[in-house]
Design a protein around this motif. Structure first.
Motif, PDB file in Angstrom:
ATOM      1  N   GLY A   1      -2.719  -1.180   0.733  1.00 58.61           N
ATOM      2  CA  GLY A   1      -4.139  -0.947   1.363  1.00 58.61           C
ATOM      3  C   GLY A   1      -4.460  -1.824   2.444  1.00 58.61           C
ATOM      4  N   ASN A   2      -5.755  -1.976   2.721  1.00 60.57           N
ATOM      5  CA  ASN A   2      -6.204  -2.758   3.695  1.00 60.57           C
ATOM      6  C   ASN A   2      -5.698  -4.443   3.597  1.00 60.57           C
ATOM      7  OD1 ASN A   2      -8.324  -1.117   4.593  1.00 60.57           O
ATOM      8  ND2 ASN A   2      -9.538  -1.669   2.638  1.00 60.57           N
ATOM      9  N   VAL A   3      -5.712  -4.865   2.678  1.00 60.28           N
ATOM     10  CA  VAL A   3      -5.113  -6.427   2.491  1.00 60.28           C
ATOM     11  C   VAL A   3      -3.552  -6.287   2.673  1.00 60.28           C
ATOM     12  CG1 VAL A   3      -4.872  -8.399   1.083  1.00 60.28           C
ATOM     13  CG2 VAL A   3      -6.805  -7.131   1.466  1.00 60.28           C
ATOM     14  N   GLY A   4      -2.958  -5.560   1.588  1.00 58.24           N
ATOM     15  CA  GLY A   4      -1.201  -5.542   1.797  1.00 58.24           C
ATOM     16  C   GLY A   4      -0.715  -4.945   2.630  1.00 58.24           C
TER      17      GLY A   4
ATOM     18  N   ALA B   1      -1.833  -7.191  -4.015  1.00 55.99           N
ATOM     19  CA  ALA B   1      -3.028  -6.716  -3.451  1.00 55.99           C
ATOM     20  C   ALA B   1      -3.564  -5.653  -3.917  1.00 55.99           C
ATOM     21  CB  ALA B   1      -2.866  -6.860  -1.907  1.00 55.99           C
ATOM     22  N   VAL B   2      -3.893  -5.677  -5.199  1.00 52.59           N
ATOM     23  CA  VAL B   2      -4.408  -4.145  -5.665  1.00 52.59           C
ATOM     24  C   VAL B   2      -5.687  -4.383  -6.144  1.00 52.59           C
ATOM     25  CG1 VAL B   2      -1.967  -3.600  -6.475  1.00 52.59           C
ATOM     26  CG2 VAL B   2      -3.244  -4.768  -7.946  1.00 52.59           C
ATOM     27  N   PRO B   3      -6.522  -3.372  -6.707  1.00 50.71           N
ATOM     28  CA  PRO B   3      -7.807  -3.750  -7.169  1.00 50.71           C
ATOM     29  C   PRO B   3      -7.693  -4.722  -8.352  1.00 50.71           C
ATOM     30  CG  PRO B   3      -7.579  -1.148  -6.793  1.00 50.71           C
ATOM     31  CD  PRO B   3      -6.076  -1.870  -6.367  1.00 50.71           C
TER      32      PRO B   3
ATOM     33  N   THR C   1      -6.221 -10.880  -5.021  1.00 51.04           N
ATOM     34  CA  THR C   1      -7.062  -9.897  -5.545  1.00 51.04           C
ATOM     35  C   THR C   1      -8.585 -10.501  -5.833  1.00 51.04           C
ATOM     36  OG1 THR C   1      -6.562 -10.405  -7.854  1.00 51.04           O
ATOM     37  CG2 THR C   1      -5.423  -8.616  -6.992  1.00 51.04           C
ATOM     38  N   ASN C   2      -9.666  -9.592  -5.795  1.00 50.08           N
ATOM     39  CA  ASN C   2     -10.876 -10.155  -6.098  1.00 50.08           C
ATOM     40  C   ASN C   2     -11.370  -9.071  -7.097  1.00 50.08           C
ATOM     41  OD1 ASN C   2     -11.806 -12.289  -4.554  1.00 50.08           O
ATOM     42  ND2 ASN C   2     -11.498 -10.927  -2.778  1.00 50.08           N
ATOM     43  N   LEU C   3     -12.184  -9.808  -8.261  1.00 50.50           N
ATOM     44  CA  LEU C   3     -12.794  -8.871  -9.347  1.00 50.50           C
ATOM     45  C   LEU C   3     -13.914  -8.390  -9.070  1.00 50.50           C
ATOM     46  CD1 LEU C   3     -11.545 -12.032 -11.582  1.00 50.50           C
ATOM     47  CD2 LEU C   3     -10.825  -9.658 -11.922  1.00 50.50           C
TER      48      LEU C   3
ATOM     49  N   PHE D   1     -11.639 -11.300   5.306  1.00 46.74           N
ATOM     50  CA  PHE D   1     -11.966  -9.926   5.397  1.00 46.74           C
ATOM     51  C   PHE D   1     -10.647  -9.207   6.202  1.00 46.74           C
ATOM     52  CE2 PHE D   1     -16.480 -11.308   5.376  1.00 46.74           C
ATOM     53  CZ  PHE D   1     -16.731 -10.642   4.050  1.00 46.74           C
ATOM     54  N   ALA D   2     -10.262  -8.143   5.528  1.00 39.67           N
ATOM     55  CA  ALA D   2      -9.011  -7.415   6.001  1.00 39.67           C
ATOM     56  C   ALA D   2      -9.308  -6.686   7.124  1.00 39.67           C
ATOM     57  CB  ALA D   2      -8.545  -6.563   5.040  1.00 39.67           C
ATOM     58  N   ALA D   3     -10.762  -6.548   7.461  1.00 40.38           N
ATOM     59  CA  ALA D   3     -11.286  -5.718   8.701  1.00 40.38           C
ATOM     60  C   ALA D   3     -10.962  -6.517  10.056  1.00 40.38           C
ATOM     61  CB  ALA D   3     -12.676  -5.415   8.512  1.00 40.38           C
TER      62      ALA D   3
ATOM     63  N   GLY E   1       4.078   0.470  -3.896  1.00 37.00           N
ATOM     64  CA  GLY E   1       2.841   1.402  -4.385  1.00 37.00           C
ATOM     65  C   GLY E   1       2.883   1.440  -5.747  1.00 37.00           C
ATOM     66  N   ARG E   2       2.152   2.211  -6.095  1.00 33.38           N
ATOM     67  CA  ARG E   2       2.040   2.631  -7.702  1.00 33.38           C
ATOM     68  C   ARG E   2       3.365   3.035  -8.367  1.00 33.38           C
ATOM     69  NH1 ARG E   2      -3.291   4.146  -9.434  1.00 33.38           N
ATOM     70  NH2 ARG E   2      -4.748   3.999  -7.380  1.00 33.38           N
ATOM     71  N   GLU E   3       4.306   3.570  -7.521  1.00 29.75           N
ATOM     72  CA  GLU E   3       5.628   4.000  -8.081  1.00 29.75           C
ATOM     73  C   GLU E   3       6.367   2.738  -8.531  1.00 29.75           C
ATOM     74  OE1 GLU E   3       4.676   3.787  -5.057  1.00 29.75           O
ATOM     75  OE2 GLU E   3       6.295   2.904  -3.920  1.00 29.75           O
TER      76      GLU E   3
END
Ligand SMILES: NC(=O)c1ccc[n+]([C@@H]2O[C@H](COP(=O)([O-])OP(=O)(O)OC[C@H]3O[C@@H](n4cnc5c(N)ncnc54)[C@H](OP(=O)(O)O)[C@@H]3O)[C@@H](O)[C@H]2O)c1
Length: 183
Positions: free
Chosen positions: A9-12, A45-47, A70-72, A104-106, A30-32
């Protein structure tokens, strides 16, 4: 360096782009899931609530140097752990660090525009220092050591202060550097 990023995602995805530009060989997972036995460093860098599930699908991560970004957000760390980073360490048994969870990834594409080199906190194992500091510097951050891995919970909680600042008095400052929907 061979780097595997878990979470695209944004970070990874964002850090993968920057590291590739800096000459690193990056594998995006990814999820795989995937086998990361080849990697010299792994970024998670997942939720924040998906770390256990994500690591279940990653083979070859034992003893690796892992950076947990990650952040919680509205979730607690896995039961029995005070931080996600310490949970990661318990799963991998390798050098572990917490980093990239405060910036921030942005703003990744604008790191070079800063008037002075932006800092990026990391805490964690001494054995991870070389990798974490290099991967920070190679995207344009000056790494700032914040103590051993026991401080990961404090660094994860620091995110709440940053978000409070966005919503509060520092909002105008953050809005100047990026619209709120991109932070
Ligand atoms: N955005 C920021 O500025 C920022 C800054 C610092 C730290 N963080 C933290 O960094 C983490 C990632 O944030 P983000 O903004 O990059 O989130 P994001 O854009 O939503 O990306 C998360 C990625 O994780 C993947 N994912 C979800 N569950 C997974 C699993 N079980 N296994 C493997 N991959 C999985 C998602 O895949 P799908 O696309 O298939 O759902 C997605 O590619 C979060 O913990 C966040 O709190 C974010």
């Amino acid at each position: 360096m061979k780097v595997a990023v878990v979470g695209r995602g944004n970070v990874g995805g964002g850090l993968a782009d920057l590291w590739e530009r800096a000459g690193h060989e990056v594998t995006r997972v990814g999820r795989e899931g995937a086998d990361v036995a080849d990697a010299e460093a792994v970024l998670v860098a997942v939720p924040g609530g998906a770390v256990a599930e994500a690591l279940d699908n990653v083979q070859g991560i034992e003893q690796k140097t892992v950076i947990d970004a990650t952040n919680l957000v509205g979730v607690d760390p896995p039961e029995g752990f005070s931080s996600n980073a310490e949970f990661v360490k318990a799963r991998t048994n390798g050098p572990t660090a917490k980093s990239f969870n405060i910036n921030f990834a942005a703003l990744y594409d604008r790191i070079g525009e800063a008037g002075s080199t932006p800092s990026n906190l990391w805490c964690g194992d001494e054995e991870a220092r070389g990798v974490v500091e290099q991967l920070n510097r190679d995207v344009g951050y000056e790494p700032v050591y914040a103590g051993p891995l026991e401080n990961a919970a404090a660094q994860e909680n620091f995110f709440k202060l940053v978000f409070g600042m966005v919503q509060g008095g520092m909002g105008a400052f953050f809005y100047r550097i990026a619209p709120p929907d991109q932070l």
